[in-house]
Design an enzyme around this catalytic site. Structure first.
Site, short mmCIF file in Angstrom:
data_model
loop_
_atom_site.label_atom_id
_atom_site.label_comp_id
_atom_site.label_asym_id
_atom_site.label_seq_id
_atom_site.Cartn_x
_atom_site.Cartn_y
_atom_site.Cartn_z
N ASP A 451 0.90 -1.27 -0.06
CA ASP A 451 -0.01 0.04 0.00
C ASP A 451 0.75 1.37 -0.10
O ASP A 451 0.50 2.29 -0.52
CB ASP A 451 -0.86 0.07 1.24
C1 LAN Z 1 3.70 -0.41 10.26
C2 LAN Z 1 3.35 0.87 9.83
C3 LAN Z 1 2.84 1.20 8.51
C4 LAN Z 1 1.91 -0.19 8.12
C5 LAN Z 1 0.86 0.44 6.87
C6 LAN Z 1 1.46 0.78 5.68
C7 LAN Z 1 -0.19 1.44 7.20
C8 LAN Z 1 -0.14 -0.91 6.69
O1 LAN Z 1 -0.85 -0.53 5.73
C9 LAN Z 1 0.81 -2.05 6.25
C10 LAN Z 1 1.65 -2.44 7.38
C11 LAN Z 1 2.75 -1.36 7.73
C12 LAN Z 1 3.90 -1.23 7.05
C13 LAN Z 1 3.38 -1.43 9.19
C14 LAN Z 1 3.59 -3.02 9.63
C15 LAN Z 1 4.25 -3.10 11.08
C16 LAN Z 1 4.77 -2.04 11.57
C17 LAN Z 1 6.18 -1.78 10.98
C18 LAN Z 1 3.96 -0.79 11.58
C19 LAN Z 1 2.71 -1.09 12.19
C20 LAN Z 1 4.91 0.05 12.28
C21 LAN Z 1 5.48 -0.57 13.48
C22 LAN Z 1 5.31 -2.21 13.06
C23 LAN Z 1 6.43 -3.03 13.63
C24 LAN Z 1 6.16 -4.54 13.50
C25 LAN Z 1 7.07 -2.56 15.04
C26 LAN Z 1 8.05 -3.26 15.75
C27 LAN Z 1 7.28 -4.62 16.40
C28 LAN Z 1 7.53 -5.73 15.90
C29 LAN Z 1 6.32 -6.82 16.40
C30 LAN Z 1 8.68 -6.53 15.32
#
Ligand code: LAN
Length: 722
Positions: A451
């Site tokens: 996305d």
């Molecule tokens: C994010 C942030 C953005 C988010 C969107 C683009 C909004 C979504 O549509 C797809 C998934 C994604 C890219 C996403 C995946 C998981 C993330 C990277 C996070 C929520 C930001 C932080 C999180 C990450 C996993 C944090 C670290 C924690 C762990 C459990 C490893």
């Protein structure tokens, strides 16, 4: 100026830096790092509007007065928001919320004996102090109740950063921890970090065998098939577990061993506590299958494993860690694996190695200074995601056609041009192709997200159609992005986050992290699927010759997925934003772009009815992260929220809901909530991940409100009279 979580009664007890000496540095690749300047240097570099705003110092924004029409309100909003745009065109973001990230950062610095930059320790302590719960502990995120994980890890941080054990903040936190039974009930990830610090025994950590990486790749449970965040965290965890590295014992470690437990450290039989997790921490309980596998593997590790197998396995893991580091120029996929990789590199290659120094340096990009202290962000920024939506809002509100905003749009477009990935690392370290993608944060991190690629593409296409804008992204580059997206559709017809689904949801049965749900593999999401549908459709209108039948087929299938994902009550569950209003904003736009509206489509009709049933007296909508955890629509306290109101309004307008009245009421709420300087304040969280952790998207209140107001003015008339 944003109101904050400042707790004056606690602030009195701790140190604070001179907040006016912090400056934000933006690197060429848009990496954001804060620096604490000396008094002399700070005088030479006056604070900018943005810095003041982020630090909680009044930036003295122009007073615009209350807006009389929705379009004026949108314009006032952008007048404020444009002050936050950086010179390179992107918007930065205090992307905070999770409370399990700072410990990884501080432990990595402590174990590797790396001094923190000036002012950082003071501000990290201040952030944690301001975010303690009333019982003195911390949850897994800033809105959550105290857990062992949150409390033990952040207590350790305070102590490592110099707070005395009898300081009132530490004493209260320890009291809370003891009330929860002490560190012995920490979940797997907590036990892992405590073992690295040598205040818990590796014997008490459920197995994370690096041998997993030596299994044949065709096995459905092979870690290369896990969700990328999980595999990239279990990789360095496996290395550390295999090598059993731990911080050398010193006086502070000995003190912590006394402070963290309710029984004497030497009397604890750690092996017996591998599965001892305080129920308050458990979101996803162990299954019998997981417990059985752990039982067998633990016996193997303890009694059977020959040393040469162990060494070969940690080598295999290390090779992959190296690939991840090099693929991302040491930025790493996210904050958790970045900290863990730093530890692995320190132990494997030493503190003088280039890799170690680069990692340590890059870790600073995750840190952000807030009015209440320094936090660690969920990623190394939200640059591309925020800039794409900001541009779309500018376009869809039609403000882009007002001359004074063309410059903002051009700068943002130039930024997106610079951020498209040109070098493919696909196939290396099990990565999906990333050629021509737009990542979530910046080009350096470089991970494809379905996305973020789609939203950036769409922003580029919209803006490049505007007279007066100089196009930067060529037709071919858009075609390559389309090629990439077309590789990403799942068999269930939806789109997942980073990669197509690689293995079955049954793998959740062996999810070892008790604190997160639905993390083991990728899933299709209505949000990601919508972004792809919109990008492909917009592209095929622009370039109808290119892979038209592939695109049409993909869109048809994706829309079928979206319709199928709707719940009987008309809602969609949102996995990345809070929650049902967020998902509705996306799903309804998918349907709208293929011509399905309230007038002709049952799904749109049901979506509108669901949303209207949740509209509050004041005209707005309100949702809490609790709804993400439980799957049931849950309001946030007794008030509407700007961001969820914008989500719901955009959804109703996507569906072309015919009655203007409820929409006008929502628009009035947005306008009433706007401050004189054009800004808004969001009282609660906007985002979520892994079902259980909320995270802030502070720019949502700007661009989604601007978009809702602008679209309303355009489609429903620029007035709030009924
Ligand atoms: C994010 C942030 C953005 C988010 C969107 C683009 C909004 C979504 O549509 C797809 C998934 C994604 C890219 C996403 C995946 C998981 C993330 C990277 C996070 C929520 C930001 C932080 C999180 C990450 C996993 C944090 C670290 C924690 C762990 C459990 C490893």
């Amino acid at each position: 100026m944003e109101s904050t979580h400042l707790r004056p009664e606690l602030e009195k007890l701790i140190a604070k830096t001179d907040i006016s000496r912090w400056r934000l540095n933006i690197a060429k690749d848009s990496a954001e790092t804060w620096e604490y300047l000396s008094e002399e240097d700070s005088k030479k570099r006056p604070l900018t509007f943005k810095e003041k705003y982020y630090l909680g110092i009044d930036p003295e924004a122009k007073k615009l007065g209350p807006a009389k029409t929705p379009l004026e309100s949108a314009r006032n909003g952008f007048e404020f928001f444009r002050n936050l745009q950086n010179d390179d065109g992107h918007w930065a973001s205090p992307y905070q919320g999770p409370l399990f990230l700072i410990p990884g950062f501080v432990l990595s610095y402590y174990i590797t004996q790396t001094p923190l930059p000036d002012g950082w320790a003071t501000e990290i302590v201040r952030y944690l102090t301001n975010h303690t719960n009333d019982d003195g502990g911390w949850g897994i995120h800033t809105e959550g109740e105290s857990t062992v994980f949150g409390t033990v890890m952040n207590y350790v941080v305070l102590r490592l950063l110099g707070m005395e054990a009898d300081h009132p903040v530490a004493a209260k936190a320890r009291h809370c921890l003891h009330g929860l039974g002490g560190a012995i009930g920490a979940p797997h990830w907590g036990k892992f970090w405590l073992a690295c610090l040598n205040v818990y025994s590796w014997d008490g950590v459920n197995p994370i065998p690096p041998e997993l990486w030596m299994l044949p790749e065709w096995i459905p449970a092979h870690p290369s098939k896990w969700w990328c965040h999980v595999r990239m965290v279990y990789l360095p965890m496996g290395y550390m577990y295999g090598e059993r590295h731990a911080c050398p014992v010193n006086d502070l470690i000995l003190e912590l061993r006394k402070e963290l437990y309710v029984t004497p450290y030497s009397e604890i039989n750690f092996r017996k506590h591998r599965n001892n997790v305080n129920p308050i921490d458990v979101y996803c309980p162990h299954t019998c299958l997981l417990d059985s596998i752990n039982w067998i593997v633990e016996k193997y590790v303890h009694y059977v494993r020959p040393n040469f197998v162990r060494t070969a396995a940690t080598r295999a893991a290390y090779d992959l860690i190296k690939i991840e580091n090099e693929n991302t120029d040491y930025a790493c996929l996210g904050p958790v694996n970045a900290c863990m990789n730093t530890l692995c590199v320190y132990f494997h290659e030493g503190p003088k190695s280039y890799a170690f120094k680069r990692l340590i340096d890059r870790l600073r990009e995750f840190m952000w200074i807030q009015p209440e202290g320094m936090c660690m962000r969920g990623t190394n920024g939200v640059q591309i995601w925020d800039t794409s939506f900001a541009l779309q809002a500018l376009y869809e509100s039609k403000l882009i056609f007002e001359k004074e905003y063309l410059g903002n749009a051009q700068k943002a477009l130039n930024f997106l041009d610079n951020m498209q990935v040109r070098k493919n690392v696909g196939g290396k370290g099990y990565r999906h192709s990333n050629f021509a993608c737009w990542p979530f944060s910046n080009v350096t991190q470089g991970y494809t997200v379905s996305d973020t690629t789609s939203e950036a593409m769409r922003a580029v296409m919209m803006v490049q159609s505007v007279p007066g804008i100089l196009s930067r992204v060529s037709r071919n580059r858009l075609r390559w992005a389309v090629d990439l997206l077309l590789t990403m559709q799942n068999d269930d017809l939806g789109f997942a986050s980073y990669e197509p689904i690689r293995s079955g949801a049954w793998l959740e049965k062996i999810n070892p992290a008790e604190v997160f749900g639905k993390i083991m593999v990728e899933y299709s999401y209505p949000e990601c699927t919508t972004s792809v549908v919109l990008a492909l459709k917009t592209f095929s209108n622009l370039d109808p010759e290119y892979r038209l039948s592939d695109i049409n087929e993909t869109i048809d299938k994706a829309v079928r997925y979206i319709e199928g994902a709707q719940r009987p009550d008309g809602s969609w569950y949102g996995s990345w934003g809070i929650c049902f209003t967020y998902a509705a904003m996306f799903a309804t736009e998918s349907l709208a772009i293929v011509g399905r509206t309230y007038a002709n489509n049952e799904h749109q009709k049901r979506a509108c009815e669901f949303l209207l049933s949740k509209q509050r007296e004041d005209g707005g909508w309100s949702e809490s992260y609790i709804g993400c955890a439980t799957g049931v629509y849950t309001e946030w306290r007794d008030t509407s929220l700007v961001v969820q109101t914008s989500f719901a309004l955009l959804a109703l307008m996507n569906a072309e809901y015919p009655d203007r009245e409820p929409i006008v009421r929502g628009i009035r709420f947005l306008m009433k909530s706007q401050r004189d300087d054009g800004s808004w304040h969001q009282k609660s969280m906007e985002g979520i991940f892994n079902k259980n952790v909320s995270i802030a998207y502070p720019n949502y209140k700007f661009y989604f409100s601007i978009k809702a107001l602008g679209i309303f003015a355009d489609k429903y008339g620029n007035s709030i009279e009924n």
